[in-house]
Scaffold this active site. Structure first.
Site, PDB file in Angstrom:
ATOM      1  N   HIS A 135      -1.669   1.073   7.310  1.00 21.52           N
ATOM      2  CA  HIS A 135      -2.110   1.039   5.914  1.00 21.52           C
ATOM      3  C   HIS A 135      -2.064   2.459   5.346  1.00 21.52           C
ATOM      4  O   HIS A 135      -2.522   3.405   5.988  1.00 21.52           O
ATOM      5  CB  HIS A 135      -3.540   0.489   5.843  1.00 21.52           C
ATOM      6  CG  HIS A 135      -4.076   0.419   4.451  1.00 21.52           C
ATOM      7  ND1 HIS A 135      -3.517  -0.385   3.469  1.00 21.52           N
ATOM      8  CD2 HIS A 135      -5.123   1.064   3.856  1.00 21.52           C
ATOM      9  CE1 HIS A 135      -4.192  -0.231   2.341  1.00 21.52           C
ATOM     10  NE2 HIS A 135      -5.170   0.649   2.550  1.00 21.52           N
ATOM     11  N   CYS A 137       0.828  -1.217   0.000  1.00 25.54           N
ATOM     12  CA  CYS A 137       0.000   0.000   0.000  1.00 25.54           C
ATOM     13  C   CYS A 137       0.859   1.262   0.000  1.00 25.54           C
ATOM     14  O   CYS A 137       0.508   2.261  -0.623  1.00 25.54           O
ATOM     15  CB  CYS A 137      -0.953   0.000   1.176  1.00 25.54           C
ATOM     16  SG  CYS A 137      -0.160  -0.111   2.782  1.00 25.54           S
TER      17      CYS A 137
END
Ligand SMILES: [Zn+2]
Length: 376
Positions: free
Chosen positions: A298, A43
């Site tokens: 994330h 990510c």
């Protein structure tokens, strides 16, 4: 000639045949915003790639990359960034895999499938890119795009002062822990960064006049500012002792859509050169966010489309249109939650005055901590 139908990218004997300027401008998918699939802990790489792809000032330089004068192999960062951007440009589905770039990172000894710090990864990838651009004009232009020139001064208590020029491609800004939302502003973080620091105790510096290590004041003054201003909100606090651990600061940092740098200290040299602060106005166009804690998190990115001036949220392969109110929610986070918290802010300069020149060594140092002052 080989034609790779999967990505719609045409390559002739390893050479890229360009279709049209990046990023995609025909509005097929969210005005050219194409998602990138998560290949397992990728990510951060994805969010960073999006921030490059959706900066036309960056892509217009990169697009001049010429395979006849450069190295076109799997390890070359500019080449594989070009290949990926071509795939994004030609995407028929609105989502592509960054596999070729992840593989390229691995060949450069950068672990692609792991938790990264977005700021550190930005510096790593950007320095590799500069190193591997053989065309000196292109490398210089790319470097100048993000370059913040500063004057660094160190003043001993005896009065002796040393000054040196340095440059950074991002400003690591302190995040002050507060209880109430909106009480700490980005402008205050900028002022704190430029406020002279008292280096005493373990951080003392050698002074040749005093012939010993002395407490000193260290600070920075701006010399020139770039087209793209990268501001890093330093939300990860280093351990203060061997029993401590890295902590994430979830406190609110409010940031404006339009930012002026006219309140920051400017060097005398810059003033004499007429490099005033009148034109130092910026518009926000990208916010890299981190959700989670200091161990596991994330990354996603919010970007403002230069085509329709709307904000979009790019979460790996998912792209959605959002409002400024959604961006405001990233001012802060909460412990034990998965709120997106702003971590890197990219501002674009509205007006420009004066020329910006390059640092002597051609490299940017890690901006994660205040540089240690050299001896006097
Ligand atoms: Zn001294």
């Amino acid at each position: 000639m080989a034609f790779h139908a999967a990505g719609g990218v045409r390559e002739e004997e390893g050479q890229i045949v360009r279709q049209s300027p990046w990023p995609y401008t025909h509005g097929k998918f969210n005005n050219g915003i194409v998602g990138l699939t998560n290949r397992g802990l990728t990510c951060c790489v994805n969010a960073l790639l999006q921030s490059f792809f959706l900066t036309p000032e960056f892509t217009s330089i990169l697009q001049r990359w010429d395979q006849r004068r450069e190295v076109a192999d799997d390890r070359n960062i500019p080449y594989n960034m070009c290949r990926l951007f071509e795939q994004m440009q030609a995407s028929m589905s609105g989502v592509v895999s960054a596999e070729i770039f992840l593989n390229c990172l691995t060949l450069n000894r950068v672990k692609a499938h792991r938790q990264h710090d977005a700021e550190e990864l930005f510096l790593t990838v950007f320095n590799l890119l500069l190193d591997q651009l053989l065309n000196p004009e292109m490398a210089e232009e790319m470097k100048r795009l993000y370059e913040i020139k500063v004057e660094e001064f160190v003043k001993c208590q005896c009065g002796k002062m040393s000054v040196k020029d340095s440059s950074m491609c991002s400003l690591p800004l302190p995040v002050v822990e507060t209880q109430s939302r909106g009480s700490f502003k980005l402008e205050e973080a900028l002022k704190l960064f430029f406020m002279p620091q008292d280096l005493s105790q373990n951080n003392q510096c050698y002074c040749s006049d005093c012939d010993r290590k002395c407490p000193v004041m260290q600070g920075f003054k701006l010399v020139s500012v770039p087209k793209i201003l990268n501001l890093h909100l330093n939300r990860f606090r280093a351990p203060s002792s061997s029993w401590d651990f890295i902590r994430k600061i979830y406190s609110s940092v409010s940031f404006p859509e339009t930012l002026n740098l006219d309140q920051l200290p400017i060097s005398e040299k810059a003033q004499k050169c007429g490099n005033g602060q009148d034109g130092w106005h910026y518009h926000l166009y990208a916010v890299l966010t981190h959700a989670g804690n200091s161990i596991f998190g994330h990354y996603t990115v919010y970007v403002k489309s230069f085509k329709d001036s709307m904000w979009y949220h790019v979460n790996d392969s998912y792209v959605s249109q959002v409002q400024w109110e959604d961006i405001r929610k990233t001012f802060e986070g909460r412990v034990y939650s998965w709120d997106d918290t702003a971590y890197m802010l990219l501002y674009k300069r509205v007006e420009q005055t004066g020329a910006v020149t390059s640092p002597a060594d051609g490299h940017y140092r890690d901006g994660a901590s205040r540089p240690q002052a050299a001896g006097l």
